[in-house]
Enzyme design. Structure first.
Site, PDB file in Angstrom:
ATOM      1  N   GLU A  27      -3.499   5.711 -11.339  1.00  0.00           N
ATOM      2  CA  GLU A  27      -2.144   6.223 -11.551  1.00  0.00           C
ATOM      3  C   GLU A  27      -1.742   6.099 -13.025  1.00  0.00           C
ATOM      4  OE1 GLU A  27       0.084   4.095  -8.493  1.00  0.00           O
ATOM      5  OE2 GLU A  27      -0.552   5.547  -6.984  1.00  0.00           O
ATOM      6  N   ASP A  71      -2.453   3.821   1.356  1.00  0.00           N
ATOM      7  CA  ASP A  71      -1.361   3.156   0.656  1.00  0.00           C
ATOM      8  C   ASP A  71      -0.254   2.673   1.593  1.00  0.00           C
ATOM      9  OD1 ASP A  71       0.115   2.191  -1.414  1.00  0.00           O
ATOM     10  OD2 ASP A  71       0.688   4.135  -2.218  1.00  0.00           O
ATOM     11  N   GLU A  89       7.945  -0.222   1.593  1.00  0.00           N
ATOM     12  CA  GLU A  89       7.987   1.047   0.878  1.00  0.00           C
ATOM     13  C   GLU A  89       7.940   2.244   1.821  1.00  0.00           C
ATOM     14  OE1 GLU A  89       4.966   1.489  -2.105  1.00  0.00           O
ATOM     15  OE2 GLU A  89       5.456   3.589  -2.491  1.00  0.00           O
TER      16      GLU A  89
HETATM   17  C1  BDP Z   1       2.115   2.608  -4.325  1.00  0.00           C
HETATM   18  C2  BDP Z   1       3.457   2.676  -4.961  1.00  0.00           C
HETATM   19  C3  BDP Z   1       3.402   2.602  -6.454  1.00  0.00           C
HETATM   20  C4  BDP Z   1       2.525   1.465  -6.882  1.00  0.00           C
HETATM   21  C5  BDP Z   1       1.153   1.633  -6.292  1.00  0.00           C
HETATM   22  C6  BDP Z   1       0.235   0.456  -6.557  1.00  0.00           C
HETATM   23  O1  BDP Z   1       4.093   3.869  -4.549  1.00  0.00           O
HETATM   24  O2  BDP Z   1       4.714   2.448  -6.894  1.00  0.00           O
HETATM   25  O3  BDP Z   1       2.441   1.379  -8.263  1.00  0.00           O
HETATM   26  O4  BDP Z   1       1.246   1.720  -4.903  1.00  0.00           O
HETATM   27  O5  BDP Z   1      -0.066  -0.253  -5.593  1.00  0.00           O
HETATM   28  O6  BDP Z   1       2.346   2.133  -3.036  1.00  0.00           O
HETATM   29  O7  BDP Z   1      -0.212   0.246  -7.652  1.00  0.00           O
END
Ligand code: BDP
Length: 724
Positions: free
Chosen positions: A331, A410, A438
């Protein structure tokens, strides 16, 4: 306030029988040695808890004056001095103190706390247990020859502290100490919480206000709230924390140097008092960002030297610093890929710098391409972690731990277990959960996640044949990992009740307890939490426990169906948006069209993800005949008319679950209303407000999802209910 005290209410005990038994026993707390650090925290906790529950403050003495007392001692392994214990010959009770070098005590089953009062077990003269691990403790009721004592022995001061919290729980729950014979050792070595807090005071995926650590780019000066947080974490057995977001921004990049490092050291001191080691999330590109180097290449000597110096400075400020948590090449975070290196190169470079000080590198496996092309059906985000890390097994240094999310995607309401568990026999690993909700209602909806985590921990990977469960892998009992355990993203913020929804406190409590002992049942944990938080009234205990236990299935039933995931509003991840991510590059698709829905992840015709498991799990997921209903759409693309094992078609299942789920959410409102006169007004009203909103929002979910699938499929509801 009651909101703030969470599960450490220490409410006045009204049961006179319980009071009568405890009173004489704990008038005096005997500690022979110096009281400092974690031991001081344990003693203070006992004094305050007992004062609050039983109405007197026990005095702390070096030697008992009577024949009754609570004796605290630290059991050192064979040959070592017994520290903190009553010295030999210094009084009657001192004879009860452990003597080094004897046989271990018989083990009592580690069970739910309500069953730890092992009535009628024969008492033996307590002997030192060389096998008592540092974090373990024994708690014995000794009644012999006119003596009536409680003997709390820890493998270290930390063990004593965990035992103190255990004893306080027993008192809160009204459990009598008669015949008490408890021996507890945590099943996971690393029991960690990850804060996703940013220096500006915001929290990534935070649903309970702002950060308790930072405000406007700096560390807060008054650390009282941080201390209270350390206390509530320690009460559940947590022993490590990372205090900044895995997405490390500009300011947090500087946490490892200068003034900011001194601030971090202040926070570390607070956690140290409760036996919690402090970690920092670091920016892999820090040598460029703060060191002024032109590269962060892990094989570059200048970069290696830079990290060594940085680490040396950290340990000067924080001698017991835990280590680094790293999100790299994920990311848009920097990482070793930029230099053509792999993740073993990256992690090992940091590990080498930390190694002389006993520090750890916790390296996340959440690595995938978040810019993939949605038109290409062969790419599959679910495969990514395994594809990246499986080939690196055995290439990491001993002080590197891989942190693997519980599922391949996730933190969805339902996902299969990550196939990496068991697939890395030569690599330290921890599992990562998300206590923050989340994707499970963001602490506005009730969703008790312990049952979900338990399913994951109980999952049999078959890595070494049957009975190679995730909990035993991460617990370190199936492979001889030097380091392993559990980590999770926290759900707290600066709201009065820590978690936004008061009932979401149960997730934080439950996380700690489950990690301490993964064999505890989700019900037993819910029962404990409810008693500690709201008292022991049977209607409250049954009512709240019942709501908690139903909440995850209910949440699942009105949101994304059958393991397909997402269908949430992009970015915020709150509320329904069925196609919100369908044509974006994040790799999270459901492939619904007029004929069917689901992601084909079979090796036969799909992405091949199913083949990442060991046999027979691969075959189970691969075949429509054996794939569990709740994961059907994660593994298969099927027509709406496909008949589930339940006997329903996929489309009818979607309609039915969404109608009943929304109704059941409404049912929470009534259940809670029934407890109105048994719970204080403030907490009652707070939860009632959330439940009412949840009920409304569940209807919205129901309507959006049902309408979408009715329009896509054109198949009406068998029961003719209103679909828009
Ligand atoms: C996801 C989230 C994001 C996090 C990412 C992570 O949406 O905000 O940065 O995981 O785990 O669940 O790095």
């Amino acid at each position: 306030s009651a909101l703030y005290k969470a599960w450490l209410q220490y409410a006045k005990v009204n049961d006179s029988e319980v009071c009568e038994v405890y009173k004489p026993l704990i008038q005096q707390i005997v500690v022979a040695g110096r009281i400092e650090g974690v031991l001081a925290a344990a003693v203070a906790e006992l004094q305050e808890g007992i004062r609050s529950m039983l109405g007197f403050t026990p005095e702390v003495v070096q030697e008992p004056t009577g024949t009754s007392c609570l004796l605290l001692q630290v059991n050192k392994p064979e040959g070592a001095e017994t520290a903190g214990a009553a010295g030999e010959g210094s009084g009657t009770v001192s004879k009860l103190a452990v003597q080094p070098g004897f046989d271990p005590l018989p083990m009592s089953e580690t069970g739910p706390i309500s069953q730890t009062s092992a009535q009628g077990k024969p008492w033996r003269v307590p002997k030192a247990s060389a096998a008592l691990e540092a974090d373990g403790f024994t708690l014995l009721h000794v009644r012999e020859g006119g003596e009536n004592c409680l003997l709390l022995t820890g493998g270290s001061a930390r063990g004593v502290m965990y035992g103190a919290f255990h004893l306080l729980r027993l008192i809160s729950m009204g459990i009598c100490p008669e015949g008490l014979n408890v021996r507890e050792c945590p099943r996971n070595r690393l029991r960690m919480i990850n804060q996703w807090d940013n220096a500006d005071g915001s929290i990534e995926r935070g649903y309970a206000g702002r950060s308790i650590f930072y405000r406007d780019g700096s560390m807060v000066t008054d650390l009282q709230r941080v201390k209270d947080y350390a206390r509530i974490l320690a009460s559940t057995g947590i022993n490590a924390i990372s205090i900044n977001n895995v997405n490390v921004h500009e300011v947090e990049t500087h946490f490892i140097t200068g003034e900011l490092l001194l601030d971090v050291a202040r926070v570390a001191a607070v956690f140290r008092e409760y036996g919690i080691a402090l970690f920092l999330s670091v920016n892999f590109a820090a040598p460029i960002a703060i060191g002024g180097l032109s590269t962060a290449d892990p094989l570059d000597r200048g970069v290696q030297a830079w990290w060594k110096t940085a680490v040396q400075q950290i340990y000067t400020a924080i001698p017991d610093f835990g280590g680094f948590l790293v999100k790299a090449d994920s990311e848009h975070r920097p990482g070793p890929f930029a230099y053509g290196r792999d993740h073993a190169d990256g992690a090992n470079m940091l590990a080498e710098a930390l190694e002389p000080y006993g520090g750890l590198v916790i390296w996340r496996c959440f690595v995938y391409n978040c810019m993939q092309d949605w038109r290409d059906r062969r790419t599959d985000r679910a495969r990514a972690a395994y594809d990246h890390f499986k080939p690196l097994d055995g290439k990491f240094r001993d002080n590197v731990i891989l942190q693997i999310k519980n599922g391949p995607m996730d933190f969805q309401v339902r996902e299969p277990v990550s196939p990496l568990f068991g697939a890395l026999p030569h690599t330290n690993q921890v599992i990562e959960f998300q206590v923050a909700q989340e994707y499970t209602g963001q602490q506005r909806h009730l969703c008790y996640l312990v049952p979900q985590w338990k399913q994951v921990l109980d999952f049999d990977t078959y890595a070494l044949g049957p009975e190679t469960r995730v909990k035993d892998i991460v617990g370190g009992s199936r492979f001889p990992f030097p380091h392993s355990g559990v980590a999770a993203v926290s759900n707290i913020g600066d709201e009065e009740n820590w978690t936004g929804h008061t009932l979401a406190q149960a997730n934080l409590y439950g996380y700690g307890r489950l990690v301490w002992n993964p064999d505890l049942s989700a019900e037993a944990i819910a029962d404990e939490w409810t008693r500690l938080t709201f008292g022991n009234h049977p209607a409250v205990v049954a009512g709240v426990t019942g709501m908690l236990m139903k909440s995850w299935p209910i949440y699942e039933s009105y949101t994304a169906p059958l393991g397909v995931g997402w269908m949430v509003t992009p970015h915020t991840h709150y509320g329904p948006d069925v196609d919100g991510y369908e044509y974006s590059r994040w790799g999270t698709y459901h492939f619904a069209d007029r004929d069917g829905i689901g992601v084909d992840r079979t090796k036969r015709s799909g992405t091949g993800y199913a083949a990442q498991y060991f046999s027979p799990n691969t075959e189970m997921f691969e075949s429509l005949g054996t794939c569990p209903d709740e994961l059907l759409l994660f593994f298969h693309h099927v027509p709406y008319s496909h008949v589930l094992h339940s006997g329903k078609t996929v489309i009818q299942h979607i309609y039915d679950t969404h109608f009943t789920g929304a109704e059941e959410a409404e049912g929470f409102v009534q259940s809670w209303e029934g407890l109105r006169d048994k719970i204080d007004d403030i907490r009652h009203a707070q939860v009632a407000g959330r439940l009412a909103k949840q009920a409304e929002h569940a209807k919205h979910w129901r309507d959006v999802i049902n309408t979408y699938f009715y329009r896509k499929s054109g198949i009406p509801d068998e029961q003719g209910r209103t679909i828009y």
